[in-house]
Design a protein around this motif. Structure first.
Motif, PDB file in Angstrom:
ATOM      1  N   LEU A 210       0.838  -1.203   0.000  1.00  0.00           N
ATOM      2  CA  LEU A 210       0.000   0.000   0.000  1.00  0.00           C
ATOM      3  C   LEU A 210       0.874   1.254   0.000  1.00  0.00           C
ATOM      4  O   LEU A 210       0.521   2.261  -0.608  1.00  0.00           O
ATOM      5  CB  LEU A 210      -0.973   0.000   1.183  1.00  0.00           C
TER       6      LEU A 210
ATOM      7  N   GLN B 101      -1.046  -3.835  10.679  1.00  0.00           N
ATOM      8  CA  GLN B 101       0.271  -4.462  10.537  1.00  0.00           C
ATOM      9  C   GLN B 101       1.275  -3.396  10.131  1.00  0.00           C
ATOM     10  O   GLN B 101       1.883  -2.771  10.975  1.00  0.00           O
ATOM     11  CB  GLN B 101       0.208  -5.653   9.579  1.00  0.00           C
ATOM     12  N   GLY B 103       0.570  -0.557   9.021  1.00  0.00           N
ATOM     13  CA  GLY B 103       0.029   0.707   9.492  1.00  0.00           C
ATOM     14  C   GLY B 103      -0.172   1.756   8.419  1.00  0.00           C
ATOM     15  O   GLY B 103      -0.590   2.875   8.715  1.00  0.00           O
ATOM     16  N   CYS B 105      -2.329   1.713   5.846  1.00  0.00           N
ATOM     17  CA  CYS B 105      -3.749   1.928   5.586  1.00  0.00           C
ATOM     18  C   CYS B 105      -4.480   2.445   6.813  1.00  0.00           C
ATOM     19  O   CYS B 105      -5.609   2.909   6.718  1.00  0.00           O
ATOM     20  CB  CYS B 105      -4.422   0.617   5.164  1.00  0.00           C
ATOM     21  N   ARG B 138      -3.491  -4.265   2.533  1.00  0.00           N
ATOM     22  CA  ARG B 138      -2.803  -5.361   1.856  1.00  0.00           C
ATOM     23  C   ARG B 138      -2.180  -6.326   2.862  1.00  0.00           C
ATOM     24  O   ARG B 138      -1.680  -7.369   2.466  1.00  0.00           O
ATOM     25  CB  ARG B 138      -1.728  -4.735   0.958  1.00  0.00           C
TER      26      ARG B 138
HETATM   27  S1  FES Z   1      -1.760  -2.733   7.649  1.00  0.00           S
HETATM   28 FE1  FES Z   1      -0.529  -2.652   5.859  1.00  0.00          FE
HETATM   29  S2  FES Z   1      -1.938  -2.000   4.388  1.00  0.00           S
HETATM   30 FE2  FES Z   1      -3.178  -2.296   6.110  1.00  0.00          FE
END
Ligand code: FES
Ligand code: FES
Lengths: 797, 163
Positions: A210, B101, B103, B105, B138
């Motif tokens: 992301l 995880q 972080g 997002c 993700r």
């Molecule tokens: S915690 Fe990694 S994209 Fe959501």
């Protein structure tokens, strides 16, 4: 077990009082991330920092006849424009080969394309400006004279004599080929009662972290020191690569990885755009930032998968596997990725497929070819989704041919839990696995009989419903045989340094890194347990080559297995060091003492003798009170690598339960189950969430994700709206259980947990789809299993 | 040269006046001009939700909103809702459930979930999954996030405690 811990009176160090092993504790760094206070690389702003943007090749294959950047150079805010030729003297080229992968060949690759661009998205010109927007404006005014070259896209024809050769100096488009043979496959097939055959296709995927790739390179021209803030997984590996190619001593290159927004194997490679950023920072003597935008991520990040596998399996009348063979073909883009190469995924497929089963006759061939698509390399679960989908797809076909229930077929063929150590038909060493225990647990956890009854009832109501299984093995904790042996400066060993601070807290510096898996949490748990302090009093520092012991970073499911063991061993040494000093101070034998919850206590009875804070103060500030012959050492470093084995295998089984909509062809996932054996579970919650995240990435691959190219080599699904990744609404709840068979290669016994979810899910779901479609005489073996492919299989369209 | 415009707005309770390029989007404005780096940029084309912020009380995509559009508006970001304690229970549940995880997002996810908590306090699991489908994650596979939101909803119903 390795060195027995004499101080535990027969107890393992893991069973120490107040052990944190096996407990769910929150991650120390998660609070900050949840409050929006992380530091991702794009959050870093340095004084006089410049921004880079790249002009990328719009063509899949084109000669660069000329570049006119005069106008761009005079645009507002533009500091410099660099072409491939401009950087040749500032950044040496590289080649993605490893000597132990015999025959692997690749053309030299430069930071920016020099003579020609070989895939759509290859960086051609770099523009440095005072803002990213101004750099992008200037790119609009650069004219590159591209001359179209014929494109090689189809891996199936890449080796045909009529196909143009991408790099003429290589002679052909063959990257690498290898054949693995075990036993006598021909005899096995000639003795078979049933022979099943199938072809499987796997689309190209990419990681879609992301947070896109990015870095800030900061060169101090006076001290000639390079600091790179990198969104990456392997700071020491990148330190070596940056140093080598921009010509600096490794010691003068510092790589810092702060918070990393996902990696999954995407951020552990050498990318031209990143090398150009570092080279340009060195030329300009100023900090330069490059952050890939999403389209750049799609076209320039590594891709993965893209395999076509044909397989045959021979079984006897009882359904016992006699022989198995497969042919794997994969296309990896125009170069082999540096330094890990693009041959590893295919090698994993042929080395591992079917390794969960007990049979002796095996033949597998891998053929890896070049093509004008984005480069391909190791992405989460490297090769396993393919190896597993093929073996499990074949297992279900063989079960059906023999008239066996898929689980019964697996019971008859999975390697017995007491058969280890063992070597697979492909020659892979196997140890400490538990296929049957996992299968039994799965049957109970999912209530197989009830799910079967539910399927029958649903089918009676006209539903297209199926159950699918995948038993699997998964490689973790790679040894030096993986990369280092082949000449890559990639450490298979990691070190941990533990330090007792004056206030009685413990600071851990470690080479394995954190990208959200919870590395820092498990390292803190292990350190707290091994030394004997409360976890709140442990601080973990990682991701900085100036301050961490040398190590490989986090990839290949190695954080817990390798970093964890190094921490355990260093913790034990530190505890002994502390007890040695405490014994002298308390005038008693160190072996009558222990450390519990931050205090030195009597081993018998547990009475507190002195707190670590008091001891720390005495050792650091009132050293005069200590005997002269006592030199306290409150720092301990230990390193660890996997020895004698190429890797540490994990195993497990997954099950999927799903519906197919007969009208749309869409798959609805009703439920997913995983039983996983990753050895000692350090933090159950973190392990389970690694598995869930991995499963969902595997679901993305089997149902949605596809890098699509048109016939000219244009990447036509390069946005998040076109390349579909799983969303919350489509995902099932995932139930997880564990079997714990500690690895005998380490005292901690932990194996990797980061990849098995991704490795096994595609197989389980494909098998569930084909179980659902079986009554309708339809099958799908091309991933992703899109609604269109399902409808075609059903003959609806 | 960039065309610019002057905007005045309230960001996390503070009055802000800035000269901004007309083409600057809201999330870049927050990140670059105001150093509010908690809002993230994952796609810049309106799909991933990492840039989710609150504009006049309603969540928007910071990458699809221009800074010039927010003249006179009130904006809240992850930094703001964290400081006021408005989502403390949600954040606590995220931490307890390991719903973050990497972080990346997470700030966008928290902003979206915060809206769900107020607009649909009776949401069940499927509705939570639907509501959060505009926010990609993700890493987690979503289940932990759904659990954390479910826990928070239940806690608020029971009078403000998440346990
Ligand atoms: S915690 Fe990694 S994209 Fe959501
Ligand atoms: S960055 Fe705005 S939706 Fe992705």
């Amino acid at each position: 077990m390795t060195a027995p811990d004499n101080n535990e009176g027969g107890l393992s160090v893991l069973d120490r009082p107040n052990s944190y092993i096996g407990r769910t504790v929150p991650r120390p760094n998660a609070k900050r991330l949840i409050a929006g206070r992380g530091t991702f690389v794009d959050d870093i702003k340095l004084p006089r920092m410049l921004h880079l943007a790249f002009l990328r090749s719009p063509y899949a294959h084109a000669k660069i006849e000329g570049i006119d950047s005069d106008e761009a150079k005079s645009m507002p805010g533009v500091i410099g424009v660099f072409t491939g030729k401009d950087l040749i003297d500032h950044c040496t080229s590289w080649q993605g080969v490893l000597t132990h992968l015999a025959g692997l060949k690749s053309a030299p690759q430069s930071a920016l394309a020099v003579e020609k661009a070989s895939w759509q998205g290859e960086a051609v010109v770099a523009v440095v400006a005072t803002s990213r927007a101004l750099a992008e404006d200037a790119i609009e005014h650069i004219i590159v004279d591209f001359k179209d070259l014929p494109v090689v896209l189809d891996m199936e024809t890449a080796l045909d004599p009529a196909t143009p050769v991408i790099h003429p100096e290589l002679g052909d488009n063959l990257t690498w080929t290898r054949e693995v043979v075990g036993g006598d496959v021909e005899a096995a097939f000639s003795n078979a009662t049933h022979i099943v055959e199938e072809t499987f296709r796997f689309s190209r995927h990419t990681g879609v972290t992301l947070e896109p790739r990015g870095l800030v390179a900061d060169f101090d021209p006076v001290e000639r020191k390079m600091t790179v803030y990198h969104s990456g997984q392997a700071p020491h590996m990148m330190q070596a690569i940056f140093a080598k190619h921009v010509d600096l001593p490794e010691a003068d290159v510092r790589v810092i990885c702060k918070d990393i927004g996902g990696s999954f194997g995407i951020k552990v490679h050498t990318y031209g755009d990143e090398m150009a950023t570092v080279a340009i920072a060195k030329i300009l003597g100023r900090p330069v930032k490059f952050i890939a935008d999403r389209v750049e991520s799609f076209t320039a990040d590594i891709h993965s998968r893209d395999h076509k596998v044909t397989a045959r399996m021979a079984v006897d009348a009882e359904g016992k596997i006699l022989g198995y063979e497969l042919d794997d073909l994969t296309g990896v883009g125009p170069y082999s990725m540096y330094p890990r190469t693009s041959a590893i995924e295919a090698n994993q497929v042929i080395s591992l497929s079917g390794g969960q089963y007990d049979f002796e006759n095996y033949r597998a061939k891998a053929t890896v070819v070049y093509q004008n698509k984005a480069m391909m390399c190791q992405y989460r679960a490297v090769g396993h989704p393919i190896a597993t989908a093929v073996s499990e797809g074949m297992a279900d076909l063989a079960a059906a041919a023999t008239g066996l229930d898929p689980l019964e077929f697996r019971r008859r063929n999975l390697v017995a839990d007491d058969a280890y150590p063992k070597t697979s038909a492909a020659g892979a060493p196997m140890d400490d696995l538990s296929h049957h225990a996992c299968l039994d647990k799965m049957v109970t956890m999912m209530d197989y009989d009830a799910v079967r009854a539910d399927r029958t009832a649903a089918r009676a109501q006209g539903k297209i419903r199926g159950i699918g299984f995948a038993s699997f093995i998964e490689v973790g904790s790679p040894s030096p045989l993986f990369y280092g042996t082949g000449g890559a400066r990639i450490s298979a060993q990691d070190g941990a340094t533990l330090r007792l601070e004056p206030q009685g807290t413990v600071t851990v510096s470690i080479g394995v890194t954190e990208q959200g898996q919870g590395t820092e949490a498990i390292i803190a748990q292990i350190a707290a347990t091994a030394v004997g302090v409360a976890i709140e009093n442990v601080r973990v520092k990682t991701g900085d080559t100036d301050n961490s012991p040398y190590g490989g970073g986090t990839w290949g499911s190695r954080g817990a297995g390798i970093g964890g063991e190094a921490t355990l061993q260093a913790g034990k040494v530190l505890r002994q060091n502390i007890l040695h000093v405490a014994g002298a101070v308390l005038q008693t034998g160190p072996d009558t003492l222990d450390i519990l919850d931050g205090a030195v206590v009597d081993k018998q009875g547990g009475a507190e003798r002195i707190t670590l804070a008091d001891l720390g103060a005495q050792v650091h500030f009132r050293t005069g009170e200590l005997p002269n012959d006592l030199q306290p050492e409150f720092v301990a470093t230990q390193h660890y690598r996997v020895k004698g084995q190429p890797f540490v295998l994990t195993n497990g089984i997954q099950a999927s339960y799903l519906d197919i909509d007969p009208e749309t062809g869409g798959v609805t996932l009703l439920k997913h189950w995983v039983v996983e054996d990753c050895g000692t579970v350090i933090n159950p919650q973190l392990v389970d969430e690694q598995i869930r995240g991995g499963v969902v990435q595997g679901i993305g691959g089997v149902l949605f994700e596809e890098c699509l190219y048109d016939e000219d080599g244009n990447f036509i699904s390069a946005t998040m709206a076109d390349y579909l990744v799983p969303m919350a609404a489509e995902m099932p709840d995932i139930e997880i259980a564990h079997v714990e068979t500690p690895t005998s290669t380490s005292e901690l016994g932990a194996k990797g947990a980061g990849e098995a979810g991704t490795g096994g899910a595609p197989a389980a779901i494909m098998n569930a789809v084909n179980d659902a479609l079986a009554p309708h005489k339809a099958r799908v073996t091309t991933h992703p299993i899109t609604p269109e492919r399902v409808l075609r299989a059903l003959g609806v369209i | 040269m960039d065309e610019t415009t002057v905007i005045s707005c309230t960001v996390n309770g503070e009055a802000v006046e800035e000269i901004v390029p007309a083409r600057l989007n809201l999330v870049d404005f927050l990140r670059e001009k105001l150093d509010l780096t908690g809002s993230h940029v994952g796609c810049e084309h309106g799909v991933c939700g990492a840039c989710t912020v609150r504009l006049d009380g309603v969540i928007v995509r910071g990458c699809l909103t221009l800074a010039a559009q927010v003249n006179g508006a009130t904006i809240e970001t992850i930094e703001g809702v964290t400081a006021t304690g408005e989502v403390a229970d949600l954040q606590e549940a995220f931490l307890a459930r390991n719903a973050a995880q990497c972080g990346f997002c997470t700030p966008g996810m928290v902003m979206s979930a915060a809206e769900l908590l107020t607009v649909n306090p009776d949401a069940g699991r499927a509705e939570i999954r639907d509501f959060l489908s505009g926010n990609y994650c993700r890493c987690t596979g979503y289940q932990a996030i759904i659990d954390a939101v479910e826990t928070t909803l239940a806690g608020r119903k029971n009078g403000g405690s998440t346990t």
